[in-house]
Design an enzyme around this catalytic site. Structure first.
Site, PDB file in Angstrom:
ATOM      1  N   THR A  70       6.376   7.496   7.388  1.00 17.34           N
ATOM      2  CA  THR A  70       7.154   7.675   8.584  1.00 17.34           C
ATOM      3  C   THR A  70       7.937   8.726   8.864  1.00 17.34           C
ATOM      4  OG1 THR A  70       6.780   5.232   9.095  1.00 17.34           O
ATOM      5  CG2 THR A  70       8.193   6.360  10.715  1.00 17.34           C
ATOM      6  N   SER A 196       3.251   8.680   1.086  1.00 17.16           N
ATOM      7  CA  SER A 196       4.340   7.494   0.787  1.00 17.16           C
ATOM      8  C   SER A 196       3.603   6.605  -0.469  1.00 17.16           C
ATOM      9  CB  SER A 196       3.862   6.640   2.305  1.00 17.16           C
ATOM     10  OG  SER A 196       4.732   5.400   2.055  1.00 17.16           O
ATOM     11  N   ALA A 197       4.853   6.486  -1.321  1.00 16.44           N
ATOM     12  CA  ALA A 197       4.517   5.680  -2.406  1.00 16.44           C
ATOM     13  C   ALA A 197       3.876   4.470  -2.585  1.00 16.44           C
ATOM     14  CB  ALA A 197       5.870   5.837  -3.257  1.00 16.44           C
ATOM     15  N   THR A 234      22.255  10.637  -0.984  1.00 14.41           N
ATOM     16  CA  THR A 234      22.088  10.254  -2.194  1.00 14.41           C
ATOM     17  C   THR A 234      20.521   9.701  -2.484  1.00 14.41           C
ATOM     18  OG1 THR A 234      24.294   9.512  -2.446  1.00 14.41           O
ATOM     19  CG2 THR A 234      22.987   8.752  -4.121  1.00 14.41           C
ATOM     20  N   CYS A 322      -3.317  -3.968  18.093  1.00 13.48           N
ATOM     21  CA  CYS A 322      -2.596  -3.086  18.179  1.00 13.48           C
ATOM     22  C   CYS A 322      -1.098  -3.375  18.152  1.00 13.48           C
ATOM     23  CB  CYS A 322      -2.500  -2.355  19.945  1.00 13.48           C
ATOM     24  SG  CYS A 322      -1.279  -1.147  20.099  1.00 13.48           S
TER      25      CYS A 322
HETATM   26  N1  PLP Z   1       0.595   7.531   8.248  1.00 19.28           N
HETATM   27  C1  PLP Z   1      -0.340   6.708   7.964  1.00 19.28           C
HETATM   28  C2  PLP Z   1      -1.794   7.172   7.995  1.00 19.28           C
HETATM   29  C3  PLP Z   1      -0.220   5.111   7.308  1.00 19.28           C
HETATM   30  O1  PLP Z   1      -1.365   4.483   7.126  1.00 19.28           O
HETATM   31  C4  PLP Z   1       1.247   4.864   7.394  1.00 19.28           C
HETATM   32  C5  PLP Z   1       1.299   3.436   7.048  1.00 19.28           C
HETATM   33  O2  PLP Z   1       0.571   2.513   7.172  1.00 19.28           O
HETATM   34  C6  PLP Z   1       2.123   5.481   7.765  1.00 19.28           C
HETATM   35  C7  PLP Z   1       1.887   6.889   8.247  1.00 19.28           C
HETATM   36  C8  PLP Z   1       3.643   5.207   7.593  1.00 19.28           C
HETATM   37  O3  PLP Z   1       4.040   5.119   6.238  1.00 19.28           O
HETATM   38  P1  PLP Z   1       5.155   4.190   5.843  1.00 19.28           P
HETATM   39  O4  PLP Z   1       4.845   2.913   5.860  1.00 19.28           O
HETATM   40  O5  PLP Z   1       5.532   4.848   4.236  1.00 19.28           O
HETATM   41  O6  PLP Z   1       6.534   4.714   6.576  1.00 19.28           O
END
Ligand code: PLP
Length: 373
Positions: A70, A196-197, A234, A322
């Site tokens: 995100t 995203s890890a 940090t 949704c």
């Molecule tokens: N983008 C996509 C395509 C995702 O599937 C997700 C999470 O499901 C995200 C962004 C958001 O990632 P995070 O949960 O690491 O913020």
């Protein structure tokens, strides 16, 4: 418990956990400090950046650590906006994650024009669809590498090259794809990429943004000089170390994982076809994330299926709810124009390399009995 919701989050790689432990316990020096106790933290940060860069064929200086998908998505779009000159149009797709769509909503309020690309019925954003939206007003094009609900993999290389012909910067949200398909940023020609890890067996709350050298991007926020003055705060050293190990391990196993996942998928679908007469498989079968299966059952409720499977200790996700709770059909299923009777009965099963064929048999049996009842 059978865990089949790996697209939501995934189990932490045990080697990643082991690698993180010293940085959670004893090696807690702040990497910004000059004394020798901090050297190990600083070295871990440098090494992790190198490992991640190597996995995607980037240079280490092009990797910026963030708190996850995100944040990377928000930073990419908001940080580019101030740097696209007089161009005021952002082109993205109607099937992006809300981390992109809601960021675009906020940029719309700041005066930017947002254009949404529409997918075909299998979720593919075609180069011809992008071509009809490109003009000299377009400053940013952002299209996800693989869709989180239906697993379709997008033709990123072609889309990036078209965006560049018009002088636009190209970003891709690779949160679902990273660690699951081979990614070479140089070959793809993308300018920015989010990851995203926790989607590739790393820890939750850490991710990265790849920014191609020379791309003009504003800092995420103001503060200290971490991440080359671009992302103050940090660093989360244990998280970053775990992310690097998890990504490296996943990338090394990509081919064998693919074979295993495709085998599980085939087993799931063929067994289901013999047990259940009517259902649809969503997404593009030729270009999809291995192990991510979106299924729609007519005149059923995805939510009901999820809860009934939960009673049998099976974790899956719905494809129709949704998250804002306002609509009962997701924006992705609407965009691919799935009929409402099917869309409401959509579930997503997302497998990992740890799932076994006996688990698939159990999922199929329980699912079939729920659908038939
Ligand atoms: N983008 C996509 C395509 C995702 O599937 C997700 C999470 O499901 C995200 C962004 C958001 O990632 P995070 O949960 O690491 O913020």
């Amino acid at each position: 418990m059978i865990y089949a919701d790996n697209a939501a989050t995934s189990k932490l790689d045990s080697q990643a956990l082991d690698a993180m432990m010293p940085y959670l316990k004893d090696v807690y020096g702040n990497p910004s400090q000059p004394y020798s106790f901090s050297r190990e933290s600083k070295a871990a940060l440098r090494k992790s950046r190198e490992i991640i860069a190597k996995c995607i064929n980037a240079d280490p200086q092009e990797i910026y650590f963030t708190s996850g998908g995100t944040e990377s998505d928000n930073w990419a779009l908001k940080g580019l906006c101030d740097n696209i000159g007089g161009r005021n149009t952002i082109v993205t797709s109607a099937i992006e994650h809300h981390a992109i769509l809601k960021t675009c909503d906020s940029l719309k309020n700041r005066g930017y024009k947002i254009q949404l690309l529409q997918p075909d019925s299998s979720g593919v954003i075609s180069p011809s669809e992008l071509s009809s939206h490109l003009s000299k007003d377009v400053g940013i094009v952002s299209v996800m590498m693989a869709n989180n609900e239906i697993g379709t993999i997008e033709p990123i290389k072609e889309l990036a090259s078209m965006a560049h012909e018009y002088g636009a910067v190209f970003h891709t949200d690779a949160v679902q794809a990273m660690g699951h398909i081979k990614i070479d940023v140089k070959d793809l020609g993308v300018d920015l990429l989010s990851a995203s890890a926790h989607k590739f067996n790393g820890p939750r709350g850490v991710g990265f943004l790849y920014v191609k050298k020379g791309t003009k991007l504003s800092p995420l926020h103001n503060g200290g000089s971490q991440e080359s003055n671009m992302r103050a705060g940090t660093e989360n050293i244990p998280g970053i170390v775990g992310m690097a190990i998890a990504l490296n391990n996943n990338c090394e196993l990509i081919q064998s994982s693919h074979q295993h996942l495709i085998q599980l998928e085939n087993q799931l679908l063929s067994k289901l076809k013999t047990n259940v007469i009517d259902f649809k498989i969503n997404g593009n079968r030729d270009f999809h994330l291995p192990g991510l299966v979106s299924l729609s059952f007519p005149n059923k409720e995805g939510e009901m299926i999820l809860h009934r499977l939960d009673l049998k200790h099976i974790c899956i996700s719905t494809g129709s709810a949704c998250d804002a709770g306002r609509e009962d059909i997701s924006h992705v299923l609407k965009a691919i124009k799935l009929e409402k009777t099917y869309a409401k009965g959509t579930i997503r099963i997302s497998l990992s390399k740890d799932n076994t064929d006996s688990e698939i048999d159990i999922i199929c049996d329980e699912l079939s009995s729920i659908i038939r009842s």
